[in-house]
Scaffold this active site. Sequence first.
Site, PDB file in Angstrom:
ATOM      1  N   ARG A  69       0.835  -1.192   0.000  1.00 56.56           N
ATOM      2  CA  ARG A  69       0.000   0.000   0.000  1.00 56.56           C
ATOM      3  C   ARG A  69       0.878   1.252   0.000  1.00 56.56           C
ATOM      4  O   ARG A  69       1.901   1.303   0.682  1.00 56.56           O
ATOM      5  CB  ARG A  69      -0.910   0.022   1.236  1.00 56.56           C
ATOM      6  CG  ARG A  69      -2.015   1.077   1.096  1.00 56.56           C
ATOM      7  CD  ARG A  69      -2.661   1.472   2.402  1.00 56.56           C
ATOM      8  NE  ARG A  69      -3.232   0.383   3.182  1.00 56.56           N
ATOM      9  CZ  ARG A  69      -4.419  -0.185   2.936  1.00 56.56           C
ATOM     10  NH1 ARG A  69      -5.163   0.207   1.932  1.00 56.56           N
ATOM     11  NH2 ARG A  69      -4.859  -1.153   3.716  1.00 56.56           N
ATOM     12  N   ASN A 115       1.252   7.693   0.973  1.00 55.46           N
ATOM     13  CA  ASN A 115       0.928   9.037   0.471  1.00 55.46           C
ATOM     14  C   ASN A 115       1.312   9.105  -1.002  1.00 55.46           C
ATOM     15  O   ASN A 115       2.487   9.185  -1.341  1.00 55.46           O
ATOM     16  CB  ASN A 115       1.687  10.104   1.278  1.00 55.46           C
ATOM     17  CG  ASN A 115       1.341  11.517   0.826  1.00 55.46           C
ATOM     18  OD1 ASN A 115       1.130  11.770  -0.369  1.00 55.46           O
ATOM     19  ND2 ASN A 115       1.262  12.439   1.769  1.00 55.46           N
ATOM     20  N   GLN A 126       9.190  10.188  -4.717  1.00 56.21           N
ATOM     21  CA  GLN A 126      10.309   9.277  -4.450  1.00 56.21           C
ATOM     22  C   GLN A 126      10.579   8.357  -5.638  1.00 56.21           C
ATOM     23  O   GLN A 126      11.727   8.099  -5.993  1.00 56.21           O
ATOM     24  CB  GLN A 126      10.004   8.421  -3.230  1.00 56.21           C
ATOM     25  CG  GLN A 126      10.037   9.193  -1.961  1.00 56.21           C
ATOM     26  CD  GLN A 126      10.855   8.448  -0.919  1.00 56.21           C
ATOM     27  OE1 GLN A 126      12.052   8.274  -1.078  1.00 56.21           O
ATOM     28  NE2 GLN A 126      10.197   7.985   0.113  1.00 56.21           N
ATOM     29  N   GLU A 178      14.011   3.318  -2.505  1.00 56.94           N
ATOM     30  CA  GLU A 178      15.137   2.902  -3.340  1.00 56.94           C
ATOM     31  C   GLU A 178      14.736   2.200  -4.623  1.00 56.94           C
ATOM     32  O   GLU A 178      15.470   2.220  -5.607  1.00 56.94           O
ATOM     33  CB  GLU A 178      16.074   2.024  -2.495  1.00 56.94           C
ATOM     34  CG  GLU A 178      16.817   2.896  -1.491  1.00 56.94           C
ATOM     35  CD  GLU A 178      17.443   2.154  -0.335  1.00 56.94           C
ATOM     36  OE1 GLU A 178      18.645   1.921  -0.386  1.00 56.94           O
ATOM     37  OE2 GLU A 178      16.725   1.821   0.638  1.00 56.94           O
TER      38      GLU A 178
END
Lengths: 281, 694
Positions: free
Chosen positions: B583, B586, B593, B660
């Site tokens: 999930r 945000n 990111q 990452e």
Amino acid sequence: MYLRPSMVEEALAALAEGGPTTILAGGTDYYPARVGRPLTEDILDITAIAALRGIGERDGALRIGAAVRWTEIAEAALPPSLRCLQLAAREIGGRQIQNAGTLAGNLCNASPAADGVPCLLALDAEVELASARGTRRLPVAEFVRGNRRTARRPDELMTAIIVPRCAEAARSTFLKLGARRYLVISIVMVAALIEAAPDGAIAAARIAVGACSAAAQRLPLLEAVLRGRRLASGIGCLVAAEHLGELAPIDDVRGTAAYRREAARRLVARALDELAAEAAA
Amino acid sequence: MTRLLEPRAIGMPLERLDGHAKVTGTAPYAFEHALRDPLYLYPLEAAIARGRMTAIDTAEAEALAGVVAVMTPRNAPRLAADDDQELWLLQSEGIHFRGQLVGAVIAQTPEIARHAAALVRIAYEAEPHDAALAADRDDLYKPEQVNPDYAADTDEGDVEAALAAADVAIDATYTTPMEHNNPMEPHTTVAIWEGGVLTLYDSTQGAHSVRTTLAPVFGLAPDKIRIIAPYVGGGFGSKGTAHAHDVLAGLAAQMVPGRPVKFALTRQQMFWLAGYRTPTIQRIRLGAGRDGRLTAIVHEVIEQTARFKEFAEQTATSTRIMYASPNRRTSHRLAKLDVPVPSWMRAPGETPGMFAGEVAMDELAVACGLDPIALRIRNDPAADPQSGKPWSGRKLVECLREGARRFGWDRRAPNPAARREDGWLVGMGVASSTYPAYALPGSRATIRYGEDQRYVVRIGAADIGTGTWTALTQIAADALGCPIEAVRLEIGDSALPHASVEGGSSGINCWGSAIVAAARAFRGQHGAAPVPGAEIGAEMPEDPEAQRFAMHSFGAQFAEVRVNADTGEIRVPRMLGVFSAGRIINPRTARSQFIGGMTMGLSMALHEESVLDPRFGHVVNHDLASYHIAAHADIGDIDAVWLDEVDPHSNPMGSRGIGEIGIVGAAAAIANAAWHATGIRIRDLPITPDKLLA
């Protein structure tokens, strides 16, 4: 001593006395090379000299003051023959650098990768050097002597760059090749100027390549080949390796010598093709 | 199954709660904390790569007005523990790498400190040094383990026999260069030594981990060190561990008790004092049947570490889980060099390893005459090949298919160099992406109901620009069943309850789990209508599911590349990443990111390369003018999407980490697209124009 005069005479007097050894305009080369270290030499800052500002006509030539910044060049209303210089002005660093850095400083710093130099070579420009002894003019090709070497004498101040009036029909362009799209030190750059008659016959061609030798070079062999040819689609095919014999590229982190030589040939061809396409339009 | 939160605030694209403070300049970064009477530090750095200092002349520097102290090994305070040689500063005259911190000037202004440092004269006795990594070195060694604690080697089945018998085989060597993290905010520490307590305002990814590391170095009890880091301007792993500058500032502070000592690295110093990604030389051999089914995978990695401290990047570990094959071997060999110690850089291991692995898969697809997506789907393992455990949710195939649909993969010509537009060769490439769902132990949160009828949620977590302030507030709101406005989060301070480091994309998993545990304990103890002052703390519970499942995120990276036929210039007009990461807490900060990771991957593919001159052991292009990262103009249409899913096994949020995975596979997708555009296979990063003008 940090001298920031408002008159040229004051600056020349200081230089005549053997005072400042460093002349500062935008400082965009000087500052990064010196950041964090105290000033140990005397500085002559020319940015307050009103007479060095502005772009104007004088005696039928265009005169670019030594304190004129890249942004001013990019935004000025200039004849189409100076398009190469205006294109170069948009590729010198980011906007903040363009707002501070000057064309004259680019010349005096004399980096092999100076974007302004090939443009001024293609424009047959001269520099005006003033000293307390008088004023002289030198073609840019004689002024820039090599990597970081110029013909400026210690007591001289570059006061202006003089671009002779070109034929109405002259058109120019500038291409820059770097390892990234922007904010980049050139691997190769090309300035090309063509004067063509209404029937397309080339009356004059002036082509210069930068970052491929200690100082940017004109390509006289190619220019001779182009004269009298028609400026038309496919003209770039005329560019051959032997036309680039004047160049002496080096290997560095930005590209190999072999790559530079090949890229230069193709970039020159592209510049000519672009000018031909523009003429046809 | 983990008891999942009812999502109300989580999943909402909430704007960054710290955004206003940041854009108005009121969020203090480490250097900016307003402290009384600060002093400024400029370091002395070794000018040789190996040897020792024989004399240090500080007289001229000390005589300069405004200089408070010059610290060298002769007068520096003593440290207590030498097991981490990177942090064992100024305790001897020895030099391990060029640029090593060997002293400091403390002065009234940063300018005076820097000038005085230039006046210190150091004489050296140099020893021969060795800074050149090569595959044919005879001193390569096998580390005991690779970062963080993986086996250095694995060997299953009989790869040599399988390769010999394979219908199709690939044998190629790939290299990635030394790369530097370069967050925008340089590594910075402001140190204050007062009453036996050391306080550091630090730019770090982990207030507690820095404290834990530094306490024994200074010989202090952990409660005598406090690390404060509410806002951090990027880290990408280089701020995940304490580095030498922290120690230097701490030592300096002891020389001027009560005065804050401010120390920010210059951009240049970040090329030798803040860690970097090791260069890698990776040989990959693949064996497959004509149908593309893998029979053997061999991934042999050569990389470097520092002679004085080991860091072994886990470059081949992703190969252990990516694809099914009965025979598989992976290995890591290191060269000990007289260089700074490598460290974490965004997805250490996966980033260079998946470049090599995913380009090799592209080569195998070509050799088998298969579509690269079909090849990956054919080799998708039903269970984790390494542990045999079931996946908590492996949806690589779904990511590839969804990406293919969105990217227009069906328009891709099967052959390379098939599409030319206006002098540009155009190609498309794909690569898989993966990243483990790490869970680090020990995070704890407290919740207190205040007089203002808000819940104060406290945990020493870090926000390095990732969105922690916002995401943890959302989690706390759902865990407490209250609106976001009723939560007041406190993070970024080791005086708060213990938090694990922002590393391994584990932050939200660990800190969020601790907050949920605390919220559930709070409601259990104090009910839905607590009295002001009600408070409880709880630790992140152990996740029993972690032992039963293999937990990894997956993704598919797509790139369109245009290569100029004349000059080899490369443009990437389009990239798409499709990710499966549980999930998404945000969507707004997550997208940032993912896209940031992909951008960094593009930068790695086309630009980033630290050029180390082995004669001096020194990175030559140590500034952002010559160490190229992608400029805005290099970035086209980059899009990131994710599968709508919940990982029911990972944590109460149903999330896995996302910091990452965005970089992993991005460079391979671009390299594969460059091949498809031109027919030229580039196996050595970065892909510069000269390599494509063949």
